[in-house]
Design a protein around this motif. Structure first.
Motif, PDB file in Angstrom:
ATOM      1  N   LEU A 280      17.743  -9.269  49.292  1.00  9.81           N
ATOM      2  CA  LEU A 280      17.816 -10.124  48.099  1.00  9.81           C
ATOM      3  C   LEU A 280      16.426 -10.557  47.646  1.00  9.81           C
ATOM      4  N   HIS A 281      15.561 -10.783  48.611  1.00 11.85           N
ATOM      5  CA  HIS A 281      14.181 -11.136  48.293  1.00 11.85           C
ATOM      6  C   HIS A 281      13.526 -10.009  47.497  1.00 11.85           C
ATOM      7  N   GLY A 284      14.259  -9.956  43.915  1.00 16.85           N
ATOM      8  CA  GLY A 284      13.707 -11.045  43.109  1.00 16.85           C
ATOM      9  C   GLY A 284      14.356 -12.396  43.315  1.00 16.85           C
ATOM     10  N   PHE A 285      15.273 -12.499  44.259  1.00 16.52           N
ATOM     11  CA  PHE A 285      15.916 -13.791  44.517  1.00 16.52           C
ATOM     12  C   PHE A 285      15.011 -14.694  45.348  1.00 16.52           C
ATOM     13  N   ASN A 286      15.143 -15.992  45.148  1.00 17.13           N
ATOM     14  CA  ASN A 286      14.592 -16.972  46.086  1.00 17.13           C
ATOM     15  C   ASN A 286      15.733 -17.424  46.989  1.00 17.13           C
ATOM     16  N   THR A 298      18.894 -18.199  44.451  1.00 13.13           N
ATOM     17  CA  THR A 298      18.715 -18.375  43.008  1.00 13.13           C
ATOM     18  C   THR A 298      17.803 -17.255  42.507  1.00 13.13           C
ATOM     19  N   HIS A 299      17.997 -16.868  41.249  1.00 14.58           N
ATOM     20  CA  HIS A 299      17.158 -15.809  40.672  1.00 14.58           C
ATOM     21  C   HIS A 299      16.466 -16.357  39.432  1.00 14.58           C
ATOM     22  N   SER A 301      15.474 -14.961  36.746  1.00 13.59           N
ATOM     23  CA  SER A 301      15.852 -14.421  35.427  1.00 13.59           C
ATOM     24  C   SER A 301      17.356 -14.252  35.211  1.00 13.59           C
ATOM     25  N   ILE A 351      22.441  -6.826  37.822  1.00  8.27           N
ATOM     26  CA  ILE A 351      21.076  -7.076  37.317  1.00  8.27           C
ATOM     27  C   ILE A 351      20.358  -5.777  36.946  1.00  8.27           C
TER      28      ILE A 351
END
Ligand SMILES: *Cc1c(COP(=O)(O)O)cnc(C)c1O
Length: 353
Positions: A280-281, A284-286, A298-299, A301, A351
């Motif tokens: 997930l990282h 682009g996820f945090n 959370t992402h 964008s 996404i």
């Protein structure tokens, strides 16, 4: 609304449980259930208990189960209270130890049942904001209060709290009860059970629902000094003496005795959590660092609520909280490797990467 409700019922603001959908088969990552089955010994114990003894009431004092718990925790049976799920134990604790004249403290982002119980008991709540990284501000919990409840790890963030921080909170609050809700402690956090003999104000609450894969039989328990346990028993025996049925007692005892099985299961879940976090990282996820069997993501964008609905359309259920500060986050329970692959593939389609 109904004219038949009394004023107290009118004023309640009940908890909204995660969906248990019946419309189709989902990859179910929304209520932090364990994706693996209970120990085979647990299932056998429950089968063995399904006999003609069911015509008799169960043991109201849960002596056998408490003796087993005493053995594994190094405490005595007098330090142990068993309830119908830890939600019941928590509700009984709010009713027994907190008072309307002194505020109960808990975090702004935490298990949402605490607010429900505070409201049920007409308690004032002193709600403490977590810091920007969702960490517990320990000093804020060292101000005067009428009781404290903190989950370790916290839900829905998954962040853990150190033993030394909890010690600080306990030292600062010797006149009020500090509840540490350890629903997820076995997925990588440190338990404060060893502090019980040192702190008469500490009540540790645990459950068999998550780590022990037994959400379906409803067993939770509290560990604390015998005065606190007596208080819980006074309350329980003013409501319902037989809260744990015979099948649940048998299954819970077998689960506590087969920790080797559950350690293995937890290790698998932790490995899957780490793998999923890494992927997930890369997408682009945090991800909030998790010590639980779920992750909070959370992402930058992609809107979390939209992701929630897109995932649901694809047969994947996660949890979305439309609440201040976390309305762009999703809580995702850790399933099997196979389930997490399906989750990741669905995310990639949504996404478009
Ligand atoms: C799941 C959960 C509970 C409730 O567990 P039950 O024993 O199933 O009632 C309690 N506290 C937290 C923080 C939880 O996430």
């Amino acid at each position: 609304m109904s004219k038949y409700w009394n004023e107290r019922i009118h004023k309640l603001e009940p908890y909204i449980p995660g969906e248990q959908p019946k419309d189709k088969r989902y990859v179910k990552l929304n209520t932090n259930e364990n994706p693996y089955p209970p120990s085979p010994k647990v299932l056998q114990a429950i089968r063995n208990a399904a006999d003609d003894q069911l015509r008799l009431y169960p043991d109201p004092n849960t002596d056998d189960l408490r003796a087993t718990l005493a053995e594994v925790t190094g405490l005595t049976s007098e330090h142990i209270f068993v309830g119908n799920g830890s939600d019941e134990v928590l509700a009984f604790s709010f009713m027994s130890f907190f008072s309307p004249d002194r505020p109960v403290m808990f975090a702004d982002i935490t298990y949402s049942f605490y607010k429900v119980y505070a409201n049920l008991c007409s308690l004032e709540a002193n709600i403490i904001p977590l810091d920007d990284e969702f960490k517990i501000p320990v000093d804020a919990f060292c101000k005067p209060n009428g009781g404290i409840v903190i989950p370790n790890p916290n839900a829905p963030t998954g962040r853990d709290i150190s033993l030394s921080s909890i010690r600080k909170v306990l030292d600062a609050n010797l006149d009020s009860v500090v509840i540490i809700d350890e629903a997820y402690v076995n997925f990588g956090a440190e338990s404060v059970v060893p502090l019980i003999k040192e702190y008469p104000n500490l009540l540790v609450v645990q459950t068999l629902s998550k780590y022990s894969s037994l959400a379906g039989i409803r067993v939770g328990f509290a560990l604390g000094n015998p005065e606190l346990i007596d208080g819980l028993n006074r309350l329980k025996n003013s409501i319902n003496s037989y809260t744990i049925d015979r099948l649940a007692l048998a299954g819970a005892k077998a689960a506590i005795e087969d920790d080797a099985y559950y350690q293995q299961v937890a290790d698998k879940i932790i490995t899957t959590r780490q793998k999923t976090t890494k992927i997930l990282h890369e997408l682009g996820f945090n991800i909030v660092p998790s010590h639980a069997n779920f992750i909070f993501i959370t992402h930058p964008s992609f809107n979390a609520e939209t992701l929630f609905y897109n995932l649901k359309e694809k047969g994947i259920l996660v949890r979305y909280f439309n609440q201040a500060r976390i309305s762009n986050y999703l809580r995702v329970s850790i399933g099997t490797d196979e389930e997490m692959n399906q989750f990741v593939e669905a995310i990639k389609e949504i996404i478009k990467v």
